[in-house]
Design a protein around this motif. Structure first.
Motif, PDB file in Angstrom:
ATOM      1  N   ILE A  77       0.835  -1.200   0.000  1.00  0.00           N
ATOM      2  CA  ILE A  77       0.000   0.000   0.000  1.00  0.00           C
ATOM      3  C   ILE A  77       0.875   1.257   0.000  1.00  0.00           C
ATOM      4  CG2 ILE A  77      -1.769   1.273   1.287  1.00  0.00           C
ATOM      5  CD1 ILE A  77      -2.726  -1.493   2.324  1.00  0.00           C
ATOM      6  N   VAL A  78       1.979   1.214   0.740  1.00  0.00           N
ATOM      7  CA  VAL A  78       2.908   2.346   0.751  1.00  0.00           C
ATOM      8  C   VAL A  78       3.458   2.581  -0.648  1.00  0.00           C
ATOM      9  CG1 VAL A  78       5.177   3.108   1.576  1.00  0.00           C
ATOM     10  CG2 VAL A  78       3.529   2.180   3.176  1.00  0.00           C
ATOM     11  N   SER A  79       3.702   1.520  -1.387  1.00  0.00           N
ATOM     12  CA  SER A  79       4.201   1.668  -2.756  1.00  0.00           C
ATOM     13  C   SER A  79       3.213   2.450  -3.611  1.00  0.00           C
ATOM     14  CB  SER A  79       4.458   0.294  -3.379  1.00  0.00           C
ATOM     15  OG  SER A  79       5.402  -0.419  -2.640  1.00  0.00           O
ATOM     16  N   PHE A  80       1.929   2.114  -3.504  1.00  0.00           N
ATOM     17  CA  PHE A  80       0.908   2.844  -4.261  1.00  0.00           C
ATOM     18  C   PHE A  80       0.823   4.301  -3.798  1.00  0.00           C
ATOM     19  CE2 PHE A  80      -0.945  -1.501  -4.842  1.00  0.00           C
ATOM     20  CZ  PHE A  80      -0.774  -1.546  -6.225  1.00  0.00           C
ATOM     21  N   ALA A  81       0.911   4.509  -2.482  1.00  0.00           N
ATOM     22  CA  ALA A  81       0.855   5.882  -1.962  1.00  0.00           C
ATOM     23  C   ALA A  81       2.034   6.703  -2.462  1.00  0.00           C
ATOM     24  CB  ALA A  81       0.838   5.847  -0.427  1.00  0.00           C
ATOM     25  N   LEU A  82       3.191   6.100  -2.499  1.00  0.00           N
ATOM     26  CA  LEU A  82       4.387   6.802  -2.966  1.00  0.00           C
ATOM     27  C   LEU A  82       4.277   7.164  -4.449  1.00  0.00           C
ATOM     28  CD1 LEU A  82       7.279   7.762  -2.290  1.00  0.00           C
ATOM     29  CD2 LEU A  82       8.056   5.509  -2.993  1.00  0.00           C
ATOM     30  N   VAL A  83       3.845   6.202  -5.255  1.00  0.00           N
ATOM     31  CA  VAL A  83       3.717   6.457  -6.699  1.00  0.00           C
ATOM     32  C   VAL A  83       2.666   7.531  -6.962  1.00  0.00           C
ATOM     33  CG1 VAL A  83       2.987   5.437  -8.893  1.00  0.00           C
ATOM     34  CG2 VAL A  83       4.571   4.207  -7.410  1.00  0.00           C
ATOM     35  N   SER A  84       1.502   7.427  -6.322  1.00  0.00           N
ATOM     36  CA  SER A  84       0.464   8.438  -6.573  1.00  0.00           C
ATOM     37  C   SER A  84       0.906   9.809  -6.061  1.00  0.00           C
ATOM     38  CB  SER A  84      -0.868   8.017  -5.959  1.00  0.00           C
ATOM     39  OG  SER A  84      -0.772   7.896  -4.563  1.00  0.00           O
ATOM     40  N   GLY A  85       1.647   9.855  -4.959  1.00  0.00           N
ATOM     41  CA  GLY A  85       2.168  11.127  -4.471  1.00  0.00           C
ATOM     42  C   GLY A  85       3.184  11.734  -5.424  1.00  0.00           C
ATOM     43  N   MET A  86       4.025  10.900  -6.021  1.00  0.00           N
ATOM     44  CA  MET A  86       5.008  11.402  -6.983  1.00  0.00           C
ATOM     45  C   MET A  86       4.324  11.905  -8.255  1.00  0.00           C
ATOM     46  SD  MET A  86       8.006   8.629  -6.411  1.00  0.00           S
ATOM     47  CE  MET A  86       9.408   9.516  -7.059  1.00  0.00           C
ATOM     48  N   LEU A 134       2.438  16.619 -11.386  1.00  0.00           N
ATOM     49  CA  LEU A 134       1.322  17.332 -12.004  1.00  0.00           C
ATOM     50  C   LEU A 134       0.961  18.639 -11.289  1.00  0.00           C
ATOM     51  CD1 LEU A 134      -1.036  14.326 -12.819  1.00  0.00           C
ATOM     52  CD2 LEU A 134       0.467  15.574 -14.389  1.00  0.00           C
ATOM     53  N   TYR A 135       1.605  18.912 -10.167  1.00  0.00           N
ATOM     54  CA  TYR A 135       1.280  20.104  -9.375  1.00  0.00           C
ATOM     55  C   TYR A 135       1.440  21.408 -10.156  1.00  0.00           C
ATOM     56  CZ  TYR A 135       1.169  23.377  -5.501  1.00  0.00           C
ATOM     57  OH  TYR A 135       0.846  24.417  -4.672  1.00  0.00           O
ATOM     58  N   PRO A 136       2.535  21.572 -10.898  1.00  0.00           N
ATOM     59  CA  PRO A 136       2.667  22.839 -11.651  1.00  0.00           C
ATOM     60  C   PRO A 136       1.538  23.049 -12.673  1.00  0.00           C
ATOM     61  CG  PRO A 136       4.767  21.692 -11.596  1.00  0.00           C
ATOM     62  CD  PRO A 136       3.745  20.756 -11.034  1.00  0.00           C
ATOM     63  N   LEU A 183      -3.014  19.873 -11.732  1.00  0.00           N
ATOM     64  CA  LEU A 183      -3.724  18.591 -11.874  1.00  0.00           C
ATOM     65  C   LEU A 183      -3.356  17.596 -10.771  1.00  0.00           C
ATOM     66  CD1 LEU A 183      -3.173  18.185 -15.720  1.00  0.00           C
ATOM     67  CD2 LEU A 183      -5.237  19.011 -14.561  1.00  0.00           C
ATOM     68  N   SER A 184      -2.987  18.098  -9.623  1.00  0.00           N
ATOM     69  CA  SER A 184      -2.473  17.206  -8.583  1.00  0.00           C
ATOM     70  C   SER A 184      -3.534  16.742  -7.587  1.00  0.00           C
ATOM     71  CB  SER A 184      -1.359  17.910  -7.814  1.00  0.00           C
ATOM     72  OG  SER A 184      -1.868  19.082  -7.198  1.00  0.00           O
ATOM     73  N   TYR A 185      -4.757  17.237  -7.680  1.00  0.00           N
ATOM     74  CA  TYR A 185      -5.778  16.924  -6.679  1.00  0.00           C
ATOM     75  C   TYR A 185      -6.028  15.421  -6.551  1.00  0.00           C
ATOM     76  CZ  TYR A 185     -10.214  16.555  -4.278  1.00  0.00           C
ATOM     77  OH  TYR A 185     -11.200  16.194  -3.395  1.00  0.00           O
ATOM     78  N   TYR A 186      -6.295  14.752  -7.657  1.00  0.00           N
ATOM     79  CA  TYR A 186      -6.646  13.328  -7.586  1.00  0.00           C
ATOM     80  C   TYR A 186      -5.463  12.444  -7.168  1.00  0.00           C
ATOM     81  CZ  TYR A 186     -11.144  14.565  -9.515  1.00  0.00           C
ATOM     82  OH  TYR A 186     -12.377  15.109  -9.694  1.00  0.00           O
ATOM     83  N   PRO A 187      -4.278  12.638  -7.720  1.00  0.00           N
ATOM     84  CA  PRO A 187      -3.161  11.807  -7.228  1.00  0.00           C
ATOM     85  C   PRO A 187      -2.885  12.011  -5.740  1.00  0.00           C
ATOM     86  CG  PRO A 187      -2.567  12.828  -9.312  1.00  0.00           C
ATOM     87  CD  PRO A 187      -3.873  13.423  -8.882  1.00  0.00           C
TER      88      PRO A 187
END
Length: 162
Positions: free
Chosen positions: A63-72, A77-79, A82-86
């Motif tokens: 689960i941490v792996s998925f959290a890390l990938v979606s956070g990255m 996408l932050y600039p 488009l970062s809301y969903y990740p």
């Protein structure tokens, strides 16, 4: 200390646990390698040992792996705005991990309380670990260095006690 455990012990333990499969063997190897070198520090700070830590890690690590990938992905996408969903996915994964840790922590035998551990015992533990590493890796310099370090520490400890 956990990084040192991974560097020193993970390959050896993983090799011994190949029969458990890549995921289970790798998770057990990683947990054990980290615990070997972190255990005295954990005991000194928290004064308890987690009995069910391995069980929690078997669920939490993927689960941490998925959290890390979606956070990255969210960070990338932050600039663009488009970062809301990740970031939301990452936060949801972290809440799942928190729930799992809380559920395991509520089990009555999930941790064993231990009193204060003298520093000399911690030093002897680490000396023994490094001494055994010398035999594991068949390196005489490693054995002699670890024995020398334990003797110096014990000498300094003796001077401080006097």
């Amino acid at each position: 200390s956990a990084t040192l455990g991974i560097a020193l012990f993970y390959p050896y333990i993983y090799y011994r646990l190949k029969g458990f499969g890549k995921y289970i063997g790798g998770s057990i190897s990683m947990y054990t390698a980290c615990q070997i070198t972190s255990l005295p520090i954990i005991i000194c700070v928290f004064k308890e040992i987690s009995v069910l830590g391995l069980l929690g890690n078997l669920f939490a690590v993927p689960i941490v792996s998925f959290a890390l990938v979606s956070g990255m992905i969210g960070l990338a996408l932050y600039p663009l705005g488009l970062s809301y969903y990740p970031f939301s996915f990452s936060a949801s994964f972290m809440e799942i991990i928190e729930y799992i840790a809380g559920a395991i922590g509520r089990i009555s035998f999930s941790a064993v309380s231990i009193g204060a551990v003298p520093v000399i015992i911690v030093a002897l533990y680490y000396g023994l670990i490094f001494f055994m590493c010398g035999f594991t890796f068949n390196d005489r310099k490693f054995i002699y260095t670890s024995l020398g370090a334990v003797m110096v520490f014990m000498g300094l400890w003796g001077l401080m006690v006097l």
